[in-house]
Motif scaffolding. Structure first.
Motif, short mmCIF file in Angstrom:
data_model
loop_
_atom_site.label_atom_id
_atom_site.label_comp_id
_atom_site.label_asym_id
_atom_site.label_seq_id
_atom_site.Cartn_x
_atom_site.Cartn_y
_atom_site.Cartn_z
N LYS A 53 -47.77 -66.09 -20.09
CA LYS A 53 -46.57 -66.71 -19.78
C LYS A 53 -45.57 -67.47 -19.61
O LYS A 53 -44.54 -67.51 -20.07
N SER A 54 -45.86 -68.82 -20.85
CA SER A 54 -45.08 -69.81 -21.02
C SER A 54 -44.36 -69.24 -22.33
O SER A 54 -43.10 -69.62 -22.61
N THR A 55 -44.81 -68.31 -23.54
CA THR A 55 -44.61 -68.29 -23.78
C THR A 55 -43.48 -66.57 -24.37
O THR A 55 -42.73 -66.92 -24.51
N PRO A 95 -38.97 -76.85 -18.46
CA PRO A 95 -39.89 -76.55 -19.41
C PRO A 95 -41.80 -76.51 -18.55
O PRO A 95 -41.49 -77.00 -17.53
N GLN A 96 -42.69 -76.44 -18.58
CA GLN A 96 -43.77 -76.71 -18.40
C GLN A 96 -43.84 -78.11 -17.90
O GLN A 96 -43.92 -78.43 -17.00
N LYS A 97 -44.08 -78.67 -19.28
CA LYS A 97 -44.00 -80.05 -19.47
C LYS A 97 -42.55 -81.01 -19.41
O LYS A 97 -41.63 -80.56 -19.19
N PHE A 169 -38.06 -70.83 -15.48
CA PHE A 169 -38.39 -72.08 -14.40
C PHE A 169 -40.14 -72.15 -14.80
O PHE A 169 -40.89 -71.54 -14.42
N ASP A 170 -40.75 -72.89 -15.59
CA ASP A 170 -41.75 -73.01 -15.82
C ASP A 170 -42.98 -73.75 -14.67
O ASP A 170 -42.83 -75.04 -14.88
N GLU A 171 -43.49 -73.34 -14.00
CA GLU A 171 -44.77 -74.31 -12.92
C GLU A 171 -44.22 -75.13 -12.45
O GLU A 171 -43.85 -76.43 -12.68
N PRO A 172 -42.68 -75.15 -11.36
CA PRO A 172 -41.80 -75.85 -10.90
C PRO A 172 -43.16 -76.85 -9.76
O PRO A 172 -42.33 -77.26 -9.30
MG LIG Z 1 -47.95 -72.12 -19.63
#
Ligand SMILES: [Mg+2]
Ligand SMILES: Nc1ncnc2c1ncn2[C@@H]1O[C@H](COP(=O)(O)OP(=O)(O)OP(=O)(O)O)[C@@H](O)[C@H]1O
Length: 225
Positions: A53-55, A95-97, A169-172
């Protein structure tokens, strides 16, 4: 009233991801991923840990080169552009982080995010972000003195300052307590009806169930639904 030329087209495709494959080193992670997201639509990317997903988001934001395929935004190819070009087109990636400068205040972080605008315009945009996210009280604080939820809001603000047309938006909601989850969901609810805005959200938490129009599931780097 917000003027939106997209309204003239009923199903204006904001982003078109066409048959993309990508990976890290020699390892292929994404294989022949294709989907479209139209303006006014929020798409949720789901799938287990490590499914890719993040990719997908990194490929859209040109942080990872495509091995195959192409990505069109408003009918123009964007996979050859760099992230700063994409911001100018109205694409932002959160990003996720959390990504922010730990030694700079909230306001300084927002100024850096908005440094492509003139001083006056940047001030106006920062004020808008303060209003939208309720961040003004924190403006002098540095991220290392912020909670995880407050940092997430800052990261959101660093994207919203661009008045985006596409938000990735990665993992808000990752690492966010119930209060901040409600706050972030309220912000989403206030922007999801914008007919000029498309969003692609990656999230494991069920709390996003009311904000997306469509769900795309990824397993082992392929779309499975
Ligand atoms: Mg991810
Ligand atoms: N920088 C990297 N270098 C090498 N492999 C990577 C890198 N980033 C991710 N991967 C690998 O690519 C695969 C997909 O990772 P990705 O981060 O896209 O997963 P994800 O679906 O976002 O997972 P999660 O839900 O845990 O965040 C995983 O096997 C992961 O180990």
């Amino acid at each position: 009233m917000v003027f939106c030329y997209h309204l003239t087209t009923k199903f204006f495709v904001s982003i078109n991801i066409k048959n993309i494959s990508a990976g890290y080193g020699k390892k292929m992670v994404l294989s022949q991923i294709s989907f479209e997201v139209s303006s006014g639509e929020t798409v949720l990317l789901t799938g287990g840990n490590g499914s890719g997903k993040s990719t997908v988001l990194k490929c859209i934001y040109s942080l990872l080169p495509l091995w195959n395929g192409e990505i069109l935004f408003e009918n123009k190819r964007i996979d050859t552009l760099n992230p700063s070009d994409l911001i100018r087109l109205g694409i932002v990636y959160i990003p996720q982080k959390n990504f922010n400068f730990e030694n700079l205040s909230v306001e300084e972080n927002l100024k850096i995010a908005g440094n492509i605008y003139s001083k006056n315009e940047r001030c106006d945009r920062i004020e808008d972000v303060y209003q939208q996210l309720g961040l003004k009280a924190l403006k002098k604080r540095k991220p290392f003195n912020l909670s995880g939820g407050e940092k997430k809001l800052l990261a959101f603000g660093m994207g919203l300052i661009h008045k985006p047309k596409l938000i990735l938006f990665d993992e808000p909601l990752a690492g966010i307590d119930n209060n901040n989850t409600d706050k972030i969901l309220a912000i989403f609810n206030s922007i999801i009806n914008d007919p000029c805005l498309a969003m692609i959200i990656v999230e494991h938490k069920d709390a996003v169930r009311d904000i997306f129009n469509r769900k795309i599931k990824i397993e082992l780097g392929r779309i499975v639904n």
